[in-house]
Design a protein around this motif. Sequence first.
Motif, PDB file in Angstrom:
ATOM      1  N   GLU A  12       0.811  -1.220   0.000  1.00  0.00           N
ATOM      2  CA  GLU A  12       0.000   0.000   0.000  1.00  0.00           C
ATOM      3  C   GLU A  12       0.843   1.270   0.000  1.00  0.00           C
ATOM      4  OE1 GLU A  12      -3.134   0.236   2.844  1.00  0.00           O
ATOM      5  OE2 GLU A  12      -3.771  -1.837   2.541  1.00  0.00           O
ATOM      6  N   THR A  13       2.017   1.211   0.629  1.00  0.00           N
ATOM      7  CA  THR A  13       2.796   2.441   0.833  1.00  0.00           C
ATOM      8  C   THR A  13       4.074   2.513   0.003  1.00  0.00           C
ATOM      9  OG1 THR A  13       4.045   1.483   2.677  1.00  0.00           O
ATOM     10  CG2 THR A  13       1.952   2.596   3.213  1.00  0.00           C
ATOM     11  N   GLY A  14       4.548   1.373  -0.479  1.00  0.00           N
ATOM     12  CA  GLY A  14       5.848   1.353  -1.153  1.00  0.00           C
ATOM     13  C   GLY A  14       7.021   1.453  -0.205  1.00  0.00           C
ATOM     14  N   ILE A  15       6.741   1.339   1.104  1.00  0.00           N
ATOM     15  CA  ILE A  15       7.785   1.427   2.133  1.00  0.00           C
ATOM     16  C   ILE A  15       8.308   0.032   2.459  1.00  0.00           C
ATOM     17  CG2 ILE A  15       8.260   2.030   4.545  1.00  0.00           C
ATOM     18  CD1 ILE A  15       6.117   4.249   4.224  1.00  0.00           C
ATOM     19  N   LYS A  16       9.612  -0.145   2.437  1.00  0.00           N
ATOM     20  CA  LYS A  16      10.234  -1.424   2.767  1.00  0.00           C
ATOM     21  C   LYS A  16      10.378  -1.554   4.283  1.00  0.00           C
ATOM     22  CE  LYS A  16      12.521  -5.289   2.324  1.00  0.00           C
ATOM     23  NZ  LYS A  16      11.799  -6.533   1.938  1.00  0.00           N
ATOM     24  N   VAL A  17       9.851  -2.649   4.841  1.00  0.00           N
ATOM     25  CA  VAL A  17       9.899  -2.874   6.284  1.00  0.00           C
ATOM     26  C   VAL A  17      11.037  -3.827   6.635  1.00  0.00           C
ATOM     27  CG1 VAL A  17       8.660  -3.828   8.273  1.00  0.00           C
ATOM     28  CG2 VAL A  17       7.436  -2.448   6.574  1.00  0.00           C
ATOM     29  N   ARG A  18      11.837  -3.425   7.616  1.00  0.00           N
ATOM     30  CA  ARG A  18      12.843  -4.305   8.219  1.00  0.00           C
ATOM     31  C   ARG A  18      12.347  -4.649   9.613  1.00  0.00           C
ATOM     32  NH1 ARG A  18      17.746  -0.212   6.457  1.00  0.00           N
ATOM     33  NH2 ARG A  18      17.802  -0.778   4.236  1.00  0.00           N
ATOM     34  N   TYR A  19      12.149  -5.942   9.861  1.00  0.00           N
ATOM     35  CA  TYR A  19      11.412  -6.386  11.040  1.00  0.00           C
ATOM     36  C   TYR A  19      12.294  -7.286  11.896  1.00  0.00           C
ATOM     37  CZ  TYR A  19       7.115  -7.944  13.457  1.00  0.00           C
ATOM     38  OH  TYR A  19       6.131  -8.209  14.391  1.00  0.00           O
ATOM     39  N   ASP A  20      12.662  -6.798  13.101  1.00  0.00           N
ATOM     40  CA  ASP A  20      13.510  -7.551  14.024  1.00  0.00           C
ATOM     41  C   ASP A  20      12.715  -7.938  15.269  1.00  0.00           C
ATOM     42  OD1 ASP A  20      15.643  -7.248  12.305  1.00  0.00           O
ATOM     43  OD2 ASP A  20      16.456  -5.504  13.353  1.00  0.00           O
ATOM     44  N   LEU A  21      13.224  -8.941  15.991  1.00  0.00           N
ATOM     45  CA  LEU A  21      12.507  -9.501  17.128  1.00  0.00           C
ATOM     46  C   LEU A  21      13.311  -9.388  18.420  1.00  0.00           C
ATOM     47  CD1 LEU A  21      11.272 -12.829  15.471  1.00  0.00           C
ATOM     48  CD2 LEU A  21      10.044 -10.660  15.627  1.00  0.00           C
ATOM     49  N   PHE A  22      12.592  -9.199  19.542  1.00  0.00           N
ATOM     50  CA  PHE A  22      13.183  -9.309  20.876  1.00  0.00           C
ATOM     51  C   PHE A  22      12.269 -10.182  21.721  1.00  0.00           C
ATOM     52  CE2 PHE A  22      10.471  -5.518  20.980  1.00  0.00           C
ATOM     53  CZ  PHE A  22       9.778  -5.639  22.178  1.00  0.00           C
ATOM     54  N   ASP A  23      12.748 -10.620  22.899  1.00  0.00           N
ATOM     55  CA  ASP A  23      11.931 -11.531  23.702  1.00  0.00           C
ATOM     56  C   ASP A  23      11.744 -11.083  25.142  1.00  0.00           C
ATOM     57  OD1 ASP A  23      14.386 -12.053  24.820  1.00  0.00           O
ATOM     58  OD2 ASP A  23      14.454 -14.172  24.278  1.00  0.00           O
ATOM     59  N   SER A  24      12.161  -9.853  25.472  1.00  0.00           N
ATOM     60  CA  SER A  24      11.894  -9.353  26.822  1.00  0.00           C
ATOM     61  C   SER A  24      11.971  -7.832  26.826  1.00  0.00           C
ATOM     62  CB  SER A  24      12.899  -9.920  27.839  1.00  0.00           C
ATOM     63  OG  SER A  24      14.164  -9.294  27.714  1.00  0.00           O
ATOM     64  N   ASN A  25      11.222  -7.235  27.748  1.00  0.00           N
ATOM     65  CA  ASN A  25      11.277  -5.777  27.906  1.00  0.00           C
ATOM     66  C   ASN A  25      12.667  -5.322  28.340  1.00  0.00           C
ATOM     67  OD1 ASN A  25       8.623  -4.347  27.493  1.00  0.00           O
ATOM     68  ND2 ASN A  25       7.929  -6.016  28.814  1.00  0.00           N
ATOM     69  N   GLU A  26      13.352  -6.167  29.088  1.00  0.00           N
ATOM     70  CA  GLU A  26      14.696  -5.809  29.545  1.00  0.00           C
ATOM     71  C   GLU A  26      15.633  -5.585  28.361  1.00  0.00           C
ATOM     72  OE1 GLU A  26      12.719  -7.893  32.995  1.00  0.00           O
ATOM     73  OE2 GLU A  26      12.805  -8.197  30.828  1.00  0.00           O
ATOM     74  N   VAL A  27      15.525  -6.448  27.342  1.00  0.00           N
ATOM     75  CA  VAL A  27      16.377  -6.315  26.148  1.00  0.00           C
ATOM     76  C   VAL A  27      16.041  -5.028  25.395  1.00  0.00           C
ATOM     77  CG1 VAL A  27      16.848  -7.298  23.872  1.00  0.00           C
ATOM     78  CG2 VAL A  27      16.804  -8.781  25.881  1.00  0.00           C
ATOM     79  N   LEU A  28      14.754  -4.780  25.182  1.00  0.00           N
ATOM     80  CA  LEU A  28      14.344  -3.568  24.476  1.00  0.00           C
ATOM     81  C   LEU A  28      14.773  -2.322  25.231  1.00  0.00           C
ATOM     82  CD1 LEU A  28      12.795  -1.886  22.415  1.00  0.00           C
ATOM     83  CD2 LEU A  28      10.684  -2.400  23.661  1.00  0.00           C
ATOM     84  N   HIS A  29      14.581  -2.304  26.538  1.00  0.00           N
ATOM     85  CA  HIS A  29      14.911  -1.115  27.327  1.00  0.00           C
ATOM     86  C   HIS A  29      16.412  -0.820  27.272  1.00  0.00           C
ATOM     87  CE1 HIS A  29      14.083   1.949  30.318  1.00  0.00           C
ATOM     88  NE2 HIS A  29      15.099   1.503  31.059  1.00  0.00           N
ATOM     89  N   ALA A  30      17.223  -1.857  27.327  1.00  0.00           N
ATOM     90  CA  ALA A  30      18.675  -1.655  27.253  1.00  0.00           C
ATOM     91  C   ALA A  30      19.068  -1.021  25.924  1.00  0.00           C
ATOM     92  CB  ALA A  30      19.397  -2.988  27.450  1.00  0.00           C
ATOM     93  N   LYS A  31      18.451  -1.476  24.843  1.00  0.00           N
ATOM     94  CA  LYS A  31      18.773  -0.905  23.528  1.00  0.00           C
ATOM     95  C   LYS A  31      18.353   0.560  23.445  1.00  0.00           C
ATOM     96  CE  LYS A  31      18.881  -4.933  20.447  1.00  0.00           C
ATOM     97  NZ  LYS A  31      20.197  -4.659  19.850  1.00  0.00           N
TER      98      LYS A  31
END
Length: 372
Positions: free
Chosen positions: A55-74
Amino acid sequence: MKTIRRIAQCFILGLAAAASITGPARAAPPEEKILNIYNWSDYIAEDTVRNFEKETGIKVRYDLFDSNEVLHAKLTAGKTGYDIVVPTAHWARLQIDGGLLRPLDKASLPNLANLDPALQTLIGRLDPDNKHLVVWLWGYTTLGINVDKVKAALGSLPMPDNVWDLVFDARYASKLKSCGISFLDSPSEVLPAALLYIGKPAYSKNSADYQDAARMLQAIRPSVTLFSSAGYINDLANGALCVSLGWSGDINIARQRAIDSKNGQNIVALVPKAAALMFDTMAIPADAPHPGNAHLWINFILRPDVHASLTNKVFYANPNAAATRLVRPDIAGNRTVYLPDADKQRMVVPEPLSADARRTMTRVFTRFKTGM
């Protein structure tokens, strides 16, 4: 006189030239057609990204994490390169306070009108005026069980009235060890459940409460066979585990996988008398390189058909009042997905914790996990 006029003309021309360089007339360069997303695993429909890109022509790069602790550190480290992140709401509150998240441009999000006002009010306790966060999906921390394996392992011991006894009472946990018990590999998910079980506030600010929880956890540690925040779904589905302390939607995913594979495993998500609700939210990091594209993504997800497709795939309730009619009837009517009001009222809304409380929680969990 001519000299004065000439000086005045030069002055005016100089001002005009300066304005042409520094003035607001110069448009910002358009964003490149890229969107970088950081989300939990098993948390999106198969066609969500593909449809957005088409719909948008925007390329998505999709990464995964498995805990809030990991996301918060980043996020704390900065320069993640992500445009959309999906923190759980009480962690997002810490990130808002730390200036790590960008305020939303609500004029770019007309589909905000689709959201359930009651849920918006609830999230507003953590994000006043809903300035930074939009709920992705919601659920709760609970237990998933393999009904037949649990009954066989317990033998003459009846199912407890309090479902948390299955993992927090050594009488039950010691019997269930034989068929496999898993815990989420996350202090911020396990400790609130443990604290509630021993009659303490789920998000206690009192260090002594955590020490009481630690003693209870140490007593059942020999019975825990796995710590996992993602792989437990398949292990539960294929019969390698009989009890998992996990998230409601994940357990229902395991149930569906067992049904689809026709492997005979009867997986059920239990509804505790008390547990922590979980509101996962879309947010834009303060240093996001493509904030315009991020707003396009959020508005796309808020379409009723898109939000319903997420629930239909991953068995977490969505916050979109306009999407309810598009959710599969068997899911919309599943009391372990969309909790009845009486069950919801017994659940605990998460609270942000101070750095000291989070350190205490992490130390207790680390000692529990390592068995030290």
